[in-house]
Design a protein around this motif. Structure first.
Motif, PDB file in Angstrom:
ATOM      1  N   LEU A 134       0.857  -1.175   0.000  1.00 35.61           N
ATOM      2  CA  LEU A 134       0.000   0.000   0.000  1.00 35.61           C
ATOM      3  C   LEU A 134       0.900   1.233   0.000  1.00 35.61           C
ATOM      4  O   LEU A 134       1.681   1.427   0.930  1.00 35.61           O
ATOM      5  N   MET A 135       0.824   1.982  -1.092  1.00 35.76           N
ATOM      6  CA  MET A 135       1.625   3.189  -1.206  1.00 35.76           C
ATOM      7  C   MET A 135       0.794   4.317  -0.615  1.00 35.76           C
ATOM      8  O   MET A 135      -0.160   4.789  -1.250  1.00 35.76           O
ATOM      9  N   THR A 136       1.117   4.684   0.617  1.00 32.07           N
ATOM     10  CA  THR A 136       0.321   5.721   1.295  1.00 32.07           C
ATOM     11  C   THR A 136       0.703   7.095   0.759  1.00 32.07           C
ATOM     12  O   THR A 136       1.706   7.250   0.048  1.00 32.07           O
ATOM     13  N   HIS A 137      -0.102   8.083   1.120  1.00 24.08           N
ATOM     14  CA  HIS A 137       0.114   9.428   0.597  1.00 24.08           C
ATOM     15  C   HIS A 137      -0.079  10.430   1.749  1.00 24.08           C
ATOM     16  O   HIS A 137      -1.056  11.165   1.780  1.00 24.08           O
ATOM     17  N   PHE A 138       0.845  10.360   2.706  1.00 19.85           N
ATOM     18  CA  PHE A 138       0.840  11.352   3.784  1.00 19.85           C
ATOM     19  C   PHE A 138       1.670  12.542   3.313  1.00 19.85           C
ATOM     20  O   PHE A 138       2.822  12.366   2.890  1.00 19.85           O
ATOM     21  N   ASN A 139       1.084  13.731   3.389  1.00 17.27           N
ATOM     22  CA  ASN A 139       1.791  14.940   2.963  1.00 17.27           C
ATOM     23  C   ASN A 139       2.418  15.683   4.137  1.00 17.27           C
ATOM     24  O   ASN A 139       3.452  16.335   3.969  1.00 17.27           O
ATOM     25  N   VAL A 140       1.752  15.635   5.299  1.00 15.48           N
ATOM     26  CA  VAL A 140       2.205  16.432   6.445  1.00 15.48           C
ATOM     27  C   VAL A 140       2.059  15.615   7.736  1.00 15.48           C
ATOM     28  O   VAL A 140       1.221  14.706   7.812  1.00 15.48           O
ATOM     29  N   PRO A 141       2.861  15.963   8.767  1.00 14.84           N
ATOM     30  CA  PRO A 141       2.794  15.197  10.015  1.00 14.84           C
ATOM     31  C   PRO A 141       1.401  15.214  10.648  1.00 14.84           C
ATOM     32  O   PRO A 141       1.008  14.241  11.292  1.00 14.84           O
ATOM     33  N   GLN A 142       0.639  16.309  10.451  1.00 17.78           N
ATOM     34  CA  GLN A 142      -0.692  16.395  11.072  1.00 17.78           C
ATOM     35  C   GLN A 142      -1.610  15.264  10.641  1.00 17.78           C
ATOM     36  O   GLN A 142      -2.603  14.961  11.308  1.00 17.78           O
ATOM     37  N   GLU A 143      -1.317  14.664   9.490  1.00 22.74           N
ATOM     38  CA  GLU A 143      -2.185  13.568   9.014  1.00 22.74           C
ATOM     39  C   GLU A 143      -1.921  12.258   9.760  1.00 22.74           C
ATOM     40  O   GLU A 143      -2.759  11.346   9.713  1.00 22.74           O
ATOM     41  N   ASN A 171       4.225  21.383   2.774  1.00 25.03           N
ATOM     42  CA  ASN A 171       5.319  20.620   3.421  1.00 25.03           C
ATOM     43  C   ASN A 171       6.698  21.051   2.911  1.00 25.03           C
ATOM     44  O   ASN A 171       7.649  20.286   3.007  1.00 25.03           O
ATOM     45  N   HIS A 172       6.797  22.261   2.352  1.00 29.53           N
ATOM     46  CA  HIS A 172       8.071  22.627   1.720  1.00 29.53           C
ATOM     47  C   HIS A 172       9.147  23.045   2.720  1.00 29.53           C
ATOM     48  O   HIS A 172      10.310  23.160   2.349  1.00 29.53           O
ATOM     49  N   ARG A 173       8.762  23.277   3.982  1.00 30.50           N
ATOM     50  CA  ARG A 173       9.787  23.666   4.956  1.00 30.50           C
ATOM     51  C   ARG A 173      10.566  22.417   5.388  1.00 30.50           C
ATOM     52  O   ARG A 173       9.957  21.393   5.739  1.00 30.50           O
ATOM     53  N   PRO A 174      11.909  22.500   5.390  1.00 28.75           N
ATOM     54  CA  PRO A 174      12.702  21.325   5.742  1.00 28.75           C
ATOM     55  C   PRO A 174      12.314  20.723   7.092  1.00 28.75           C
ATOM     56  O   PRO A 174      12.295  19.503   7.254  1.00 28.75           O
ATOM     57  N   THR A 175      11.967  21.578   8.063  1.00 33.48           N
ATOM     58  CA  THR A 175      11.617  21.031   9.386  1.00 33.48           C
ATOM     59  C   THR A 175      10.327  20.203   9.300  1.00 33.48           C
ATOM     60  O   THR A 175      10.187  19.180   9.968  1.00 33.48           O
ATOM     61  N   VAL A 176       9.387  20.648   8.458  1.00 35.32           N
ATOM     62  CA  VAL A 176       8.118  19.912   8.304  1.00 35.32           C
ATOM     63  C   VAL A 176       8.383  18.582   7.599  1.00 35.32           C
ATOM     64  O   VAL A 176       7.914  17.516   8.021  1.00 35.32           O
ATOM     65  N   LEU A 177       9.173  18.658   6.528  1.00 32.98           N
ATOM     66  CA  LEU A 177       9.501  17.430   5.782  1.00 32.98           C
ATOM     67  C   LEU A 177      10.235  16.435   6.682  1.00 32.98           C
ATOM     68  O   LEU A 177       9.950  15.232   6.665  1.00 32.98           O
TER      69      LEU A 177
END
Ligand code: SF4
Length: 381
Positions: free
Chosen positions: A206-215, A245-251
Motif C-alpha cells: 500500500l503506497m500511502t500518501h501522507f503529505n504532512v505530520p498532522q495527518e 510541506n516545503h519547509r525542511p523542518t516539516v519534511l
C-alpha cells in the motif's frame, strides 16, 4: 463505529466565511471539490495557513494560468481501457475516479472532470492484457483512490490479478490512511482480503500518501498497524508542495514519523506543473534544497527516498546541484536504452520541470560515471 460523512459543497463548511465561499465558486466550477468530516476535523481553522486546509479547501490562486492538465502525457500510455503500460514490468490500473477527499494539488484532477473517460469500470480487457503480457510482474491500482471502491469490487480485481502467475506484486496507491482511516478500521473484510492475498510469495503493497505530520493521527496510526498486521507492506510517497510541506523542518518531521510508524518514505515528487497547481509549485532547486536539508535532520531509515520527476520520458531523479549545473538521472526510463542515464543541465533556479532546463551533456551509468561534480563535467566536456 465512527461514521464519516462526505462533503461536496462548500456551503456545508460552517467555519468558512460566506464571502470566501462566494469567491471560491468559480474555482469549484472548474476543479471539483470533495472532502469528508474526518479530514476537515484535522484543520486548525484559526490558522489561515493550516496545511490540511490548503490540501482540501480550494483557493482562488488555482485559477491562475499554469501548466497543463496531462503534463506527463499519460494519455499515450493506454493499452486497454483504464490500463497504462509505460515501463516493461509495471501495469497501472486506473480503477476509479473517486477519492475520499480531492487534493487541490492533484496531478490527475482531469479524471474528476465530466468529459474524462480514462478510468474503467469494466477492467476485463485490462486484466486480459496483463494476463497475456508475461513481463508484467507488478500491477499498481490507482485512480482516484482504489480504497474508495467497495471491498467486494476490490476483491474481484485482486482475485483476478492473483490468478495471473506472473503478477507477483500488487500495489495500491491510496490516500485513505491519511484522509479517512476509518475506512480501514471499520472494515474487517478489507483486512481479510489483504491477509488472504498478501503472502511471502506475492505481497500487496500500500503506497500511502501522507503529505504532512498532522495527518499521522492516532486513528491513522491504528489503521496503518492493522494493515501491517494483515501482511501489507507500506511505503509513502508525497509531492513537495509550497505552503504544505516545503519547509525542511516539516519534511523532516514527516519523514521521521513515517519511519517510526513503519511506513518508510518511497518517493518525494517534484510537483508536476499541472493546471490549477501554481499555488503549490516549487522550482526544482527549491524542492531539492528542502529535501536535502530535511534529510540532514533524520536517521537513515527516514531518508532513503529521492526527489523524482514523473516525466513523460520516465521517472527522473534530481541527484545533484552545484553553482552551474543540475544533475539528473533516469530512475525508470520509458526507453530502455535510457535506463540509468545521467544528465547534466545548466542550472536554472526558475525551472519547475525537465522541459524548462537546457541540457549540457549525458552519459550512461555503464560508463562508470556515477560520481558528481567538477571531475565528471571535465570528462563530459
Ligand atoms: S487522493 Fe490522490 S488521486 Fe485523489 S485527489 Fe488526492 S492526489 Fe489526486
Amino acid at each position: 463505529m465512527t461514521r464519516v460523512s462526505y462533503i461536496r459543497n462548500l456551503d456545508s463548511i460552517r467555519q468558512l466565511p460566506e464571502s470566501e465561499k462566494r469567491e471560491l465558486l468559480p474555482v469549484v466550477e472548474r476543479y471539483q471539490f470533495r472532502t469528508n468530516s474526518y479530514y476537515l476535523s484535522l484543520i486548525n481553522w484559526s490558522d489561515p495557513n493550516d496545511p490540511i486546509r490548503r490540501i482540501a479547501i480550494p483557493q482562488t490562486g488555482e485559477l491562475r494560468e499554469f501548466g497543463r492538465l496531462d503534463v506527463s502525457n499519460e494519455h499515450t500510455n493506454y493499452v486497454a481501457p483504464g490500463c497504462q503500460h509505460k515501463y516493461p514490468h509495471t501495469a497501472l490500473l486506473l480503477c476509479t475516479e473517486m477519492c475520499a477527499s480531492f487534493c487541490r494539488f492533484c496531478f490527475r484532477k482531469r479524471l474528476f472532470m465530466e468529459d474524462n473517460d480514462e478510468t474503467a469500470i469494466n477492467l476485463t480487457p485490462a486484466i486480459d492484457y496483463i494476463r497475456h503480457t508475461p513481463q508484467i510482474n507488478n500491477v499498481l491500482l490507482s485512480g482516484g483512490d482504489p480504497l474508495t471502491l467497495s471491498t467486494r469490487r476490490l476483491t474481484h480485481i485482486i482475485e483476478q490479478l492473483r490468478a495471473i502467475p506472473h503478477v507477483k506484486i500488487i500495489r495500491i496507491g491510496s490516500k485513505i490512511p491519511a484522509v479517512n482511516p476509518h475506512r480501514i478500521i471499520n472494515d474487517p473484510d478489507l483486512l481479510d482480503l489483504f491477509r488472504r492475498y498478501s503472502s511471502p510469495t506475492g505481497r500487496i503493497y500500500l503506497m500511502t500518501h501522507f503529505n504532512v505530520p498532522q495527518e499521522l493521527t492516532d486513528v491513522s496510526l491504528h489503521a496503518l498497524d492493522l494493515l501491517m498486521k494483515a501482511g501489507v507492506v507500506l511505503a509513502n510517497q508525497t509531492p513537495i508542495l509550497r505552503g504544505i510541506n516545503h519547509r525542511p523542518t516539516v519534511l523532516a518531521k514527516l519523514m521521521q514519523q513515517l519511519a517510526v510508524a513503519g511506513v518508510p518514505p518511497y518517493y518525494f515528487f517534484q510537483g508536476r506543473p499541472t493546471e490549477g497547481n501554481l499555488p503549490f509549485a516549487l522550482t526544482l532547486v527549491e524542492s531539492y534544497h528542502a529535501l536535502e536539508r530535511a534529510k540532514a535532520m533524520v536517521c537513515g531509515l527516514a531518508k532513503r527516498a529521492s526527489l523524482i520527476m514523473s516525466h513523460d520520458l520516465g521517472k527522473i531523479a534530481m541527484v545533484g546541484l552545484d553553482r552551474d549545473h543540475i544533475y539528473l538521472r533516469y530512475h525508470r526510463a520509458r526507453e530502455p536504452k535510457n535506463e540509468g542515464l545521467l544528465m547534466v543541465f545548466r542550472r536554472d533556479d526558475s525551472a519547475y520541470w525537465l522541459d524548462d532546463l537546457q541540457q549540457v551533456s549525458s552519459k550512461y551509468r555503464s560508463d562508470g560515471l556515477c560520481t558528481l561534480g567538477d571531475q565528471m563535467i571535465d570528462r563530459f566536456d
